[in-house]
Design a protein around this motif. Structure first.
Motif, PDB file in Angstrom:
ATOM      1  N   PHE A  74      17.076 -20.149  37.407  1.00  9.90           N
ATOM      2  CA  PHE A  74      18.482 -19.738  36.665  1.00  9.90           C
ATOM      3  C   PHE A  74      18.319 -19.139  35.495  1.00  9.90           C
ATOM      4  O   PHE A  74      17.368 -19.704  34.599  1.00  9.90           O
ATOM      5  N   GLU A  75      18.345 -17.890  35.588  1.00  9.02           N
ATOM      6  CA  GLU A  75      17.992 -16.926  34.431  1.00  9.02           C
ATOM      7  C   GLU A  75      19.436 -16.455  33.649  1.00  9.02           C
ATOM      8  O   GLU A  75      20.575 -16.370  34.331  1.00  9.02           O
ATOM      9  N   ARG A  76      19.119 -16.492  32.369  1.00 11.48           N
ATOM     10  CA  ARG A  76      20.202 -16.073  31.418  1.00 11.48           C
ATOM     11  C   ARG A  76      20.166 -14.515  31.352  1.00 11.48           C
ATOM     12  O   ARG A  76      19.430 -13.737  31.134  1.00 11.48           O
ATOM     13  N   VAL A  77      21.464 -13.723  31.493  1.00 12.00           N
ATOM     14  CA  VAL A  77      21.572 -12.560  31.243  1.00 12.00           C
ATOM     15  C   VAL A  77      22.723 -12.321  30.513  1.00 12.00           C
ATOM     16  O   VAL A  77      23.815 -12.882  30.609  1.00 12.00           O
ATOM     17  N   ARG A  78      22.862 -11.121  29.800  1.00 13.02           N
ATOM     18  CA  ARG A  78      23.689 -10.611  28.711  1.00 13.02           C
ATOM     19  C   ARG A  78      24.642  -9.449  29.346  1.00 13.02           C
ATOM     20  O   ARG A  78      23.975  -8.503  29.743  1.00 13.02           O
ATOM     21  N   VAL A  79      25.874  -9.745  29.311  1.00 14.38           N
ATOM     22  CA  VAL A  79      26.864  -8.585  29.844  1.00 14.38           C
ATOM     23  C   VAL A  79      27.746  -8.219  28.799  1.00 14.38           C
ATOM     24  O   VAL A  79      28.692  -8.956  28.574  1.00 14.38           O
ATOM     25  N   GLY A  80      27.350  -7.100  28.148  1.00 14.29           N
ATOM     26  CA  GLY A  80      28.115  -6.777  26.779  1.00 14.29           C
ATOM     27  C   GLY A  80      27.963  -8.008  25.769  1.00 14.29           C
ATOM     28  O   GLY A  80      27.015  -8.535  25.546  1.00 14.29           O
ATOM     29  N   TYR A 114      24.845 -16.658  33.771  1.00  9.27           N
ATOM     30  CA  TYR A 114      23.491 -16.997  34.436  1.00  9.27           C
ATOM     31  C   TYR A 114      23.670 -16.510  36.001  1.00  9.27           C
ATOM     32  O   TYR A 114      24.750 -16.355  36.517  1.00  9.27           O
ATOM     33  N   VAL A 115      22.471 -16.330  36.279  1.00  8.92           N
ATOM     34  CA  VAL A 115      22.178 -15.859  37.678  1.00  8.92           C
ATOM     35  C   VAL A 115      21.314 -16.852  38.276  1.00  8.92           C
ATOM     36  O   VAL A 115      20.477 -17.328  37.426  1.00  8.92           O
ATOM     37  N   PHE A 116      21.335 -17.173  39.885  1.00 10.39           N
ATOM     38  CA  PHE A 116      20.446 -17.789  40.156  1.00 10.39           C
ATOM     39  C   PHE A 116      19.518 -16.931  41.046  1.00 10.39           C
ATOM     40  O   PHE A 116      19.921 -16.244  42.111  1.00 10.39           O
ATOM     41  N   HIS A 117      18.124 -16.830  40.712  1.00  9.58           N
ATOM     42  CA  HIS A 117      17.485 -16.089  41.300  1.00  9.58           C
ATOM     43  C   HIS A 117      16.659 -16.653  42.393  1.00  9.58           C
ATOM     44  O   HIS A 117      15.832 -17.528  42.415  1.00  9.58           O
ATOM     45  N   ILE A 118      16.945 -16.131  43.723  1.00  6.21           N
ATOM     46  CA  ILE A 118      16.502 -16.714  44.955  1.00  6.21           C
ATOM     47  C   ILE A 118      15.132 -15.811  45.088  1.00  6.21           C
ATOM     48  O   ILE A 118      15.330 -14.450  45.629  1.00  6.21           O
ATOM     49  N   ARG A 119      14.147 -16.402  44.802  1.00  8.89           N
ATOM     50  CA  ARG A 119      12.940 -15.415  44.930  1.00  8.89           C
ATOM     51  C   ARG A 119      12.167 -15.010  46.098  1.00  8.89           C
ATOM     52  O   ARG A 119      11.438 -14.209  46.411  1.00  8.89           O
ATOM     53  N   LYS A 120      12.730 -15.860  47.186  1.00  8.04           N
ATOM     54  CA  LYS A 120      11.788 -15.670  48.483  1.00  8.04           C
ATOM     55  C   LYS A 120      13.129 -15.967  49.392  1.00  8.04           C
ATOM     56  O   LYS A 120      13.273 -16.996  50.034  1.00  8.04           O
ATOM     57  N   GLY A 121      14.056 -15.052  49.953  1.00  4.66           N
ATOM     58  CA  GLY A 121      14.956 -15.232  50.740  1.00  4.66           C
ATOM     59  C   GLY A 121      14.654 -14.818  52.404  1.00  4.66           C
ATOM     60  O   GLY A 121      13.276 -14.666  52.547  1.00  4.66           O
TER      61      GLY A 121
END
Length: 429
Positions: free
Chosen positions: A255-261, A266-273
């Protein structure tokens, strides 16, 4: 021991024992290798083909089952698989559609009998059969999707054999190209089964989860199940994408924090789909609230830091064997994940039974973890998310593959009808 048309043998063992060669297997294979010149080479290539799927146990065992039947049938007919023509392949499919009674069992039997005192002490289960017929009094039948899947697996095998220059043909691909289930005996046409949960089932499920978190003696089991179901519905990952494998284990820091403006999301990073591709799924507020609740229950901070290497879905007890034997602080496997979903669905079905919604309960009991993916994508489309943008979250490569997940349920289509009324009222004004 001889492989005949009524006596098949499990010449490829399950994933857990993939690299074991039992004396019984040698006894069954050696006569075939001696009488069919290319059989041993083809068998070894098939082992290499299976090994390429070793990191995905479910795929491995699915391929293995089809390869057992195909190789045994070829050996029983005095042929190697590379000698099979399109006509032979059609004869093989006909054989599988109407297998001899001797090759059928009422229920699935394990391939191996394992000595509990010594797990290395293995022997072939004499009760194993390659075909399952739950009702022996009725003729054996297969769904058309099962036949297609079998031909697809065999086609992949022949593609591999072509790549290693062991053969230049692909009779399975030819048969699949001209596949016509209507002309086959023993094949039932696949009906379009509704795979998404209804809104009643979904509402009952979330109520059930909240109730379990209060009443269950095992609070960790209930809280973990609650978070898992929110994750499955709102981020619609595949089961294999959020469970541990030999090479991949999801973490809280996915679960990664991202800033939009000025806004933090938060996005959920599926590292191996699927296909070893990665993607980042946009997280809704409800999913993040579910994550916060789960983490606080585990005694962690509300939201993970990038350095948080704690497992996404913790085990309830240590694994008895394997790479993480005696370790509790590790992510659950896909089989354990499926068991959690099955438990939640059964508890929800019991609630629906009490509500006298018997059809809804019966349908829910037929669904699997993958139904949550169907449900989540249907909800997203129903809520108005643009399909071309949703592709980035679902991991699909084409619009056509995405739309397979779009439910035809009435409640997921009502909003579009109401939009027409709104437009018309604007014209009248």
């Amino acid at each position: 021991m001889k492989i005949t048309k009524t006596n098949f043998f499990p010449i490829f063992l399950p994933h857990k024992h993939a690299f074991v060669i039992l004396p019984e297997m040698r006894e069954a294979l050696l006569p075939c290798f001696k009488s069919i010149p290319t059989a041993e080479a083809s068998y070894n290539y098939a082992l290499d083909f299976l090994a390429e799927s070793y990191s995905k146990p479910n795929n491995y065992d699915t391929y293995r089952n089809d390869l057992i039947v195909f190789f045994c049938w070829a050996y029983a007919n005095g042929k190697d698989v590379v000698d099979i023509t399109r006509t032979d392949m059609l004869a093989f499919i006909k054989f599988c559609n109407e297998p001899p009674r001797e090759l059928q069992a009422k229920s699935a039997r394990p391939v191996l009998i394992i000595n509990k005192a010594d797990e290395d002490d293995l022997r072939i289960n004499p009760e194993w059969r390659p075909f399952k017929n739950a009702n022996p009094d009725k003729p054996y039948t297969r769904m058309e999707s099962t036949v297609q899947k079998q031909l697809s697996v065999l086609s992949s095998l022949f593609v591999y054999l072509n790549d290693v220059e062991h053969t230049t043909i692909n009779p399975a691909a030819l048969a699949l190209r001209r596949f016509n289930p209507k002309s086959m005996d023993g094949v039932a046409l696949t009906e379009q089964k509704e795979k998404a949960l209804s809104q009643l089932q979904l509402s009952a499920m979330f109520d059930t989860l909240d109730e379990l978190c209060i009443e269950s003696e095992n609070k960790l089991k209930a809280e973990r199940a609650r978070f898992l179901m929110y994750l499955l519905i709102l981020a619609f990952p595949r089961r294999s994408e959020i469970s541990a494998t030999l090479r991949y284990s999801p973490l809280m820091s996915d679960f990664e924090r991202v800033r939009v403006g000025d806004v933090v999301r938060y996005v959920f990073h599926i590292r191996k789909g699927k296909g070893s591709k990665s993607r980042k799924v946009l997280c809704s507020g409800l999913l993040i609230e579910a994550l916060k609740r789960y983490r606080l229950f585990l005694g962690q901070s509300e939201l993970p830091l990038p350095t948080d290497d704690s497992p996404l879905l913790v085990r309830l007890r240590a694994a008895p064997h394997g790479r993480e034997a005696k370790v509790v602080d590790a992510c659950i496997s896909d089989k354990q994940l499926a068991e959690v979903v099955k438990w939640v669905f059964e508890e929800t079905a019991l609630r629906l039974d009490l509500m006298e919604e018997f059809e809804e309960a019966a349908h829910l009991r037929t669904l699997s973890a993958h139904s949550c993916r169907h449900t989540g994508i249907s909800l997203a489309l129903s809520a108005g998310r643009k399909p071309e943008l949703l592709l980035h979250d679902t991991g699909h490569s084409t619009m056509a593959s995405l739309m397979i997940y779009n439910s035809s349920r009435i409640e997921y289509r009502l909003g579009e009808v109401d939009k027409i009324d709104t437009v018309l009222m604007d014209y009248k004004l």
